[in-house]
Write a protein that holds these residues in place. Structure first.
Motif, PDB file in Angstrom:
ATOM      1  N   MET A 161       0.844  -1.191   0.000  1.00 11.33           N
ATOM      2  CA  MET A 161       0.000   0.000   0.000  1.00 11.33           C
ATOM      3  C   MET A 161       0.883   1.246   0.000  1.00 11.33           C
ATOM      4  SD  MET A 161      -1.543   2.663   1.776  1.00 11.33           S
ATOM      5  CE  MET A 161      -1.404   2.372   3.532  1.00 11.33           C
ATOM      6  N   GLN A 162       0.487   2.220  -0.805  1.00  6.77           N
ATOM      7  CA  GLN A 162       1.170   3.511  -0.811  1.00  6.77           C
ATOM      8  C   GLN A 162       0.195   4.592  -0.343  1.00  6.77           C
ATOM      9  OE1 GLN A 162       2.677   2.630  -5.056  1.00  6.77           O
ATOM     10  NE2 GLN A 162       4.053   4.259  -4.348  1.00  6.77           N
ATOM     11  N   TYR A 163       0.756   5.600   0.299  1.00  6.02           N
ATOM     12  CA  TYR A 163      -0.049   6.668   0.870  1.00  6.02           C
ATOM     13  C   TYR A 163       0.404   7.991   0.258  1.00  6.02           C
ATOM     14  CZ  TYR A 163      -2.443   9.246   4.649  1.00  6.02           C
ATOM     15  OH  TYR A 163      -3.267  10.065   5.378  1.00  6.02           O
ATOM     16  N   PHE A 164      -0.547   8.768  -0.230  1.00  4.75           N
ATOM     17  CA  PHE A 164      -0.249  10.027  -0.903  1.00  4.75           C
ATOM     18  C   PHE A 164      -1.074  11.158  -0.277  1.00  4.75           C
ATOM     19  CE2 PHE A 164       0.377   6.620  -3.966  1.00  4.75           C
ATOM     20  CZ  PHE A 164       1.584   6.941  -4.575  1.00  4.75           C
ATOM     21  N   GLY A 165      -0.565  12.382  -0.345  1.00  4.99           N
ATOM     22  CA  GLY A 165      -1.341  13.497   0.184  1.00  4.99           C
ATOM     23  C   GLY A 165      -0.738  14.840  -0.162  1.00  4.99           C
ATOM     24  N   THR A 166      -1.473  15.879   0.197  1.00  3.33           N
ATOM     25  CA  THR A 166      -1.036  17.256  -0.025  1.00  3.33           C
ATOM     26  C   THR A 166      -0.948  17.974   1.309  1.00  3.33           C
ATOM     27  OG1 THR A 166      -2.114  17.315  -2.195  1.00  3.33           O
ATOM     28  CG2 THR A 166      -1.547  19.429  -1.193  1.00  3.33           C
ATOM     29  N   ILE A 167       0.231  18.519   1.607  1.00  3.65           N
ATOM     30  CA  ILE A 167       0.455  19.270   2.836  1.00  3.65           C
ATOM     31  C   ILE A 167       0.544  20.754   2.490  1.00  3.65           C
ATOM     32  CG2 ILE A 167       2.057  19.696   4.742  1.00  3.65           C
ATOM     33  CD1 ILE A 167       2.852  16.752   4.579  1.00  3.65           C
ATOM     34  N   GLU A 168      -0.162  21.579   3.245  1.00  9.09           N
ATOM     35  CA  GLU A 168      -0.104  23.024   3.044  1.00  9.09           C
ATOM     36  C   GLU A 168       0.300  23.708   4.349  1.00  9.09           C
ATOM     37  OE1 GLU A 168      -3.243  24.830   0.732  1.00  9.09           O
ATOM     38  OE2 GLU A 168      -3.950  22.861   0.069  1.00  9.09           O
ATOM     39  N   THR A 169       0.779  24.923   4.230  1.00  9.31           N
ATOM     40  CA  THR A 169       1.191  25.663   5.420  1.00  9.31           C
ATOM     41  C   THR A 169       0.621  27.075   5.386  1.00  9.31           C
ATOM     42  OG1 THR A 169       3.080  26.356   6.786  1.00  9.31           O
ATOM     43  CG2 THR A 169       3.363  26.472   4.398  1.00  9.31           C
ATOM     44  N   LYS A 170       0.298  27.569   6.577  1.00  7.71           N
ATOM     45  CA  LYS A 170      -0.191  28.942   6.712  1.00  7.71           C
ATOM     46  C   LYS A 170       0.009  29.382   8.159  1.00  7.71           C
ATOM     47  CE  LYS A 170      -3.841  31.934   4.988  1.00  7.71           C
ATOM     48  NZ  LYS A 170      -5.099  31.987   4.221  1.00  7.71           N
ATOM     49  N   TYR A 171       0.580  30.560   8.344  1.00  8.51           N
ATOM     50  CA  TYR A 171       0.809  31.118   9.683  1.00  8.51           C
ATOM     51  C   TYR A 171       1.599  30.164  10.576  1.00  8.51           C
ATOM     52  CZ  TYR A 171      -3.035  34.035   7.982  1.00  8.51           C
ATOM     53  OH  TYR A 171      -3.846  34.846   7.215  1.00  8.51           O
ATOM     54  N   ASP A 172       2.637  29.550  10.004  1.00  7.97           N
ATOM     55  CA  ASP A 172       3.533  28.655  10.748  1.00  7.97           C
ATOM     56  C   ASP A 172       2.831  27.405  11.282  1.00  7.97           C
ATOM     57  OD1 ASP A 172       5.797  30.251  10.365  1.00  7.97           O
ATOM     58  OD2 ASP A 172       5.294  31.505  12.096  1.00  7.97           O
TER      59      ASP A 172
END
Length: 248
Positions: free
Chosen positions: A1-12
């Motif tokens: 199994m592989q796991y994928f995603g999108t990480i975003e950042t805002k205000y630390d």
């Protein structure tokens, strides 16, 4: 199994805004580009995503980075891009439970709160989330970015035929009524949409009690019954679609 995603950042702060488990066929490994092709259109999503898992909050690390260090203190610059994530902690439970019946398919992961934070359930943060959700529902400004942090509970259509609720046993209606309303809307909409709604629950509290109090057990949040919950999650997925399963 592989796991994928999108990480975003805002205000630390960092947030996981989307993520997917892909259950590889034998001797198969896919790229981010191939995963994105499988979810590119509504038709692609319908054909390839077989279900949705709802968790409380994410605790994830990109492949190649240190899980024990804060991501903003590492040399990570792929914010906003789909990347491969480590399949660890709670993800390993679903990997083991689902792999027999999900080969070649995708399961989407959703979180009540997208903030990546180890101590997310401390009262001071829950109070902020509760106040935010009151503002969210009245279209006022929220402390956390509404699109990055929260789900549009009233309009969200979960992907796939089943929805597995596993956000734990800590939602308290009296203390945090707007969090409770938020979670309840997600649950009730899944039922109204005709999804196969699934969860594991403590047998003595009854299935109806689990629904009434929105207590859908997660092994990483209930260490006393961790092994029993893991066993029941595996049992729930012995058939497909999965079924509601108690533990003792």
């Amino acid at each position: 199994m592989q796991y994928f995603g999108t990480i975003e950042t805002k205000y630390d702060e960092i947030f996981l805004t989307q993520s997917y488990m892909y259950f590889n066929r034998e001797d198969e490994e896919i790229t981010v580009k191939e995963l994105k092709e499988k979810i590119k259109t509504a038709k692609d999503r319908k054909n390839n995503i077989i279900g949705t898992v709802f968790l409380y909050s994410p605790m994830v690390t990109p492949v190649g980075f240190d899980s024990n260090k804060y991501l903003l203190e590492q040399d990570f610059d792929d914010f906003g891009k789909m990347i491969e994530l480590k399949a660890e902690t709670y993800i390993t439970v679903f990997k083991q439970a689902m792999r027999a019946n999900c080969e070649g398919k995708i399961v989407e992961i959703r979180n009540l709160f997208n903030l990546i934070e180890k101590s997310i359930d401390i009262p001071v943060l829950l109070e902020k989330f509760n106040n935010d959700l009151e503002s969210y529902n009245s279209f006022q400004t929220t402390q956390f970015d509404r699109d990055i942090m929260y789900l549009d509970a009233a309009n969200l259509i979960p992907s796939g035929k089943f929805v597995f609720f596993c956000w734990g046993d800590k939602i308290k209606e009296k203390e945090f009524p707007y969090i409770n309303d938020y979670a309840k809307t997600l649950y009730e909409n899944s039922v109204k949409l005709g999804k196969k709604v699934v969860f594991v629950y403590k047998k003595e509290k009854t299935q109806q009690g689990a629904v009434d109090y929105l207590q859908f057990s997660n092994p990483m949040q209930n260490h006393k019954y961790k092994n029993s919950i893991i066993t029941s999650i595996k049992k729930a997925f012995e058939e497909f679609p999965p079924s509601i399963t108690p533990y003792e």
